[in-house]
Structure formats: C-alpha cells, structure tokens
Design a protein around this motif. Structure first.
Motif, mmCIF file in Angstrom:
data_model
loop_
_atom_site.group_PDB
_atom_site.id
_atom_site.type_symbol
_atom_site.label_atom_id
_atom_site.label_comp_id
_atom_site.label_asym_id
_atom_site.label_seq_id
_atom_site.Cartn_x
_atom_site.Cartn_y
_atom_site.Cartn_z
ATOM 1 N N MET A 1 -9.164 -27.978 -16.819
ATOM 2 C CA MET A 1 -8.920 -26.673 -17.405
ATOM 3 C C MET A 1 -10.224 -25.891 -17.448
ATOM 4 O O MET A 1 -11.266 -26.425 -17.772
ATOM 5 C CB MET A 1 -8.350 -26.841 -18.797
ATOM 6 C CG MET A 1 -8.165 -25.546 -19.530
ATOM 7 S SD MET A 1 -7.337 -25.841 -21.095
ATOM 8 C CE MET A 1 -6.283 -24.451 -21.107
ATOM 9 N N PRO A 2 -10.182 -24.599 -17.111
ATOM 10 C CA PRO A 2 -11.413 -23.820 -17.162
ATOM 11 C C PRO A 2 -11.988 -23.806 -18.565
ATOM 12 O O PRO A 2 -11.260 -23.684 -19.534
ATOM 13 C CB PRO A 2 -10.943 -22.415 -16.745
ATOM 14 C CG PRO A 2 -9.691 -22.637 -15.984
ATOM 15 C CD PRO A 2 -9.055 -23.859 -16.583
ATOM 16 N N GLU A 3 -13.290 -23.930 -18.640
ATOM 17 C CA GLU A 3 -13.975 -23.992 -19.921
ATOM 18 C C GLU A 3 -14.678 -22.673 -20.181
ATOM 19 O O GLU A 3 -15.889 -22.614 -20.257
ATOM 20 C CB GLU A 3 -14.973 -25.153 -19.903
ATOM 21 C CG GLU A 3 -14.308 -26.482 -19.646
ATOM 22 C CD GLU A 3 -15.234 -27.481 -19.000
ATOM 23 O OE1 GLU A 3 -16.403 -27.151 -18.734
ATOM 24 O OE2 GLU A 3 -14.775 -28.584 -18.735
ATOM 25 N N VAL A 108 -12.251 -27.927 -12.015
ATOM 26 C CA VAL A 108 -10.826 -27.926 -12.329
ATOM 27 C C VAL A 108 -10.263 -29.278 -11.925
ATOM 28 O O VAL A 108 -10.562 -29.789 -10.838
ATOM 29 C CB VAL A 108 -10.106 -26.788 -11.568
ATOM 30 C CG1 VAL A 108 -8.596 -26.894 -11.720
ATOM 31 C CG2 VAL A 108 -10.603 -25.431 -12.059
ATOM 32 N N ASP A 109 -9.449 -29.850 -12.783
ATOM 33 C CA ASP A 109 -8.785 -31.113 -12.488
ATOM 34 C C ASP A 109 -7.901 -30.911 -11.262
ATOM 35 O O ASP A 109 -6.947 -30.150 -11.299
ATOM 36 C CB ASP A 109 -7.939 -31.529 -13.700
ATOM 37 C CG ASP A 109 -7.197 -32.840 -13.495
ATOM 38 O OD1 ASP A 109 -7.156 -33.361 -12.370
ATOM 39 O OD2 ASP A 109 -6.637 -33.339 -14.488
ATOM 40 N N LEU A 136 -7.632 -23.375 -6.990
ATOM 41 C CA LEU A 136 -8.030 -22.046 -7.451
ATOM 42 C C LEU A 136 -6.880 -21.349 -8.185
ATOM 43 O O LEU A 136 -7.104 -20.699 -9.216
ATOM 44 C CB LEU A 136 -8.515 -21.188 -6.278
ATOM 45 C CG LEU A 136 -9.034 -19.803 -6.633
ATOM 46 C CD1 LEU A 136 -10.114 -19.847 -7.703
ATOM 47 C CD2 LEU A 136 -9.531 -19.097 -5.372
ATOM 48 N N GLN A 137 -5.662 -21.511 -7.695
ATOM 49 C CA GLN A 137 -4.538 -20.891 -8.387
ATOM 50 C C GLN A 137 -4.350 -21.503 -9.767
ATOM 51 O O GLN A 137 -4.056 -20.805 -10.734
ATOM 52 C CB GLN A 137 -3.248 -21.010 -7.560
ATOM 53 C CG GLN A 137 -2.146 -20.133 -8.106
ATOM 54 C CD GLN A 137 -2.529 -18.659 -8.091
ATOM 55 O OE1 GLN A 137 -2.867 -18.107 -7.053
ATOM 56 N NE2 GLN A 137 -2.488 -18.004 -9.256
ATOM 57 N N GLN A 138 -4.564 -22.802 -9.875
ATOM 58 C CA GLN A 138 -4.495 -23.465 -11.179
ATOM 59 C C GLN A 138 -5.552 -22.879 -12.116
ATOM 60 O O GLN A 138 -5.283 -22.612 -13.289
ATOM 61 C CB GLN A 138 -4.703 -24.965 -11.025
ATOM 62 C CG GLN A 138 -4.698 -25.725 -12.332
ATOM 63 C CD GLN A 138 -4.940 -27.206 -12.127
ATOM 64 O OE1 GLN A 138 -4.569 -27.789 -11.120
ATOM 65 N NE2 GLN A 138 -5.572 -27.824 -13.096
ATOM 66 N N TYR A 139 -6.755 -22.665 -11.591
ATOM 67 C CA TYR A 139 -7.827 -22.051 -12.388
ATOM 68 C C TYR A 139 -7.376 -20.691 -12.911
ATOM 69 O O TYR A 139 -7.476 -20.406 -14.109
ATOM 70 C CB TYR A 139 -9.089 -21.929 -11.528
ATOM 71 C CG TYR A 139 -10.158 -21.057 -12.133
ATOM 72 C CD1 TYR A 139 -10.956 -21.515 -13.172
ATOM 73 C CD2 TYR A 139 -10.369 -19.763 -11.666
ATOM 74 C CE1 TYR A 139 -11.938 -20.716 -13.737
ATOM 75 C CE2 TYR A 139 -11.347 -18.957 -12.216
ATOM 76 C CZ TYR A 139 -12.125 -19.427 -13.249
ATOM 77 O OH TYR A 139 -13.092 -18.630 -13.807
ATOM 78 N N GLU A 142 -4.627 -20.806 -15.620
ATOM 79 C CA GLU A 142 -5.033 -21.326 -16.920
ATOM 80 C C GLU A 142 -5.983 -20.397 -17.680
ATOM 81 O O GLU A 142 -6.294 -20.655 -18.834
ATOM 82 C CB GLU A 142 -5.665 -22.699 -16.756
ATOM 83 C CG GLU A 142 -4.658 -23.752 -16.308
ATOM 84 C CD GLU A 142 -5.271 -25.111 -16.068
ATOM 85 O OE1 GLU A 142 -6.514 -25.248 -16.167
ATOM 86 O OE2 GLU A 142 -4.510 -26.038 -15.772
ATOM 87 N N LEU A 143 -6.408 -19.311 -17.042
ATOM 88 C CA LEU A 143 -7.284 -18.367 -17.732
ATOM 89 C C LEU A 143 -6.481 -17.577 -18.760
ATOM 90 O O LEU A 143 -5.325 -17.234 -18.537
ATOM 91 C CB LEU A 143 -7.890 -17.370 -16.731
ATOM 92 C CG LEU A 143 -8.962 -17.891 -15.794
ATOM 93 C CD1 LEU A 143 -9.352 -16.799 -14.796
ATOM 94 C CD2 LEU A 143 -10.167 -18.377 -16.556
#
Length: 145
Positions: A1-3, A108-109, A136-139, A142-143
């Motif tokens: 998950m982006p931090e 990202v996991d 990248l789409q997951q990143y 999750e933003l």
C-alpha cells in the motif's frame, strides 16, 4: 500500500512503475491526473550499466515525479522472517533508482501481479510490462482521493 500522506501526493505529474526481475524489468506509465496506468515496455536486465542506461532514457523521456517499484511479498512468510532474495533485489533496485535520480520511490505489494497479467490475456512477450501496469494501477487505486 502506498505510504503517502495526502499532502505528499502530487496533483499532476507522470509516474513510472517497475516490475523488477532478474532477467527483465516491466515498465508502466501513468499520471496523477487520470490515475490510469498503461503498460509501456520491457527493459532487458542483462547488466547494471545496460539496465540503468535504459531507465535513464525513460526518465529523460517521461520526466516522472515519482517511481513505483513492485515488492514481491511472500504471503507464506512468517512475521519477522528475513526477506526473500527477490524481495531484497527489488528493494535494492528501488533504492538505486532513488539514489541515481533523486526521485521518490514507493514500493507496492506486487503479489500475484504476473499471474493476474497472464490471466488477463497479456501476450507472453508483454507479461512483465502488463504486471508493471497492474502494480501501478494498484498504487493509483489505493491513493486517497
């Protein structure tokens, strides 16, 4: 998950994402306006010099404001267990990107991204770039909005 805290998320700019592999590195491209990712290309990972020559060209061409690197988390690892070799290599690659280009790197996991790319119908030669797109789409997904 982006931090990232909300204030740390750019409102505009390009993002390059990498699915690091010992033989090939998938690359994807997206931006903060549309929050949509697309597969870009595959960089052969033959030598350190060749790898970073190719990445440098991508950095010059796309002028990203952030980089994303998939981190191959082992779902079966015990808490506190040492990192798997693939995880160490991906983390090292991300640290090298940050050191060379001075751009922020977010991990990202990327668990199952290659399997998802294959199940989604990615062509054999495009699998790594499609996996980078999924990362990248997951990143982006999750933003916070």
């Amino acid at each position: 998950m982006p931090e990232l805290a909300g204030a740390d998320i750019p409102r505009d700019g390009t993002v390059l994402a990498f699915d690091y592999g010992e033989k090939k590195i998938g690359v994807a491209l997206g931006n903060f306006v549309t929050r949509q990712a697309r597969a870009l290309q595959i960089v052969p990972n033959i030598t350190v010099e060749a790898r970073f020559d190719a990445v440098s060209e991508l950095i010059r061409e796309w002028a990203p404001v952030r980089l994303v690197v998939g981190l191959p988390v082992n779902p079966d690892a015990e808490p506190g267990a040492p990192e798997q070799p693939s995880m160490r290599l991906a983390r090292r690659f991300g640290n090298q990107l940050n050191g060379r280009y001075g751009l922020p790197v977010t991990w990202v996991d990327e668990r199952y991204s290659s399997r998802m790319a294959a199940m989604g119908g990615a062509r054999r030669g495009a699998l790594d770039a499609e996996a980078a797109r999924i990362i990248l789409q997951q990143y982006f997904d999750e933003l916070p909005l």
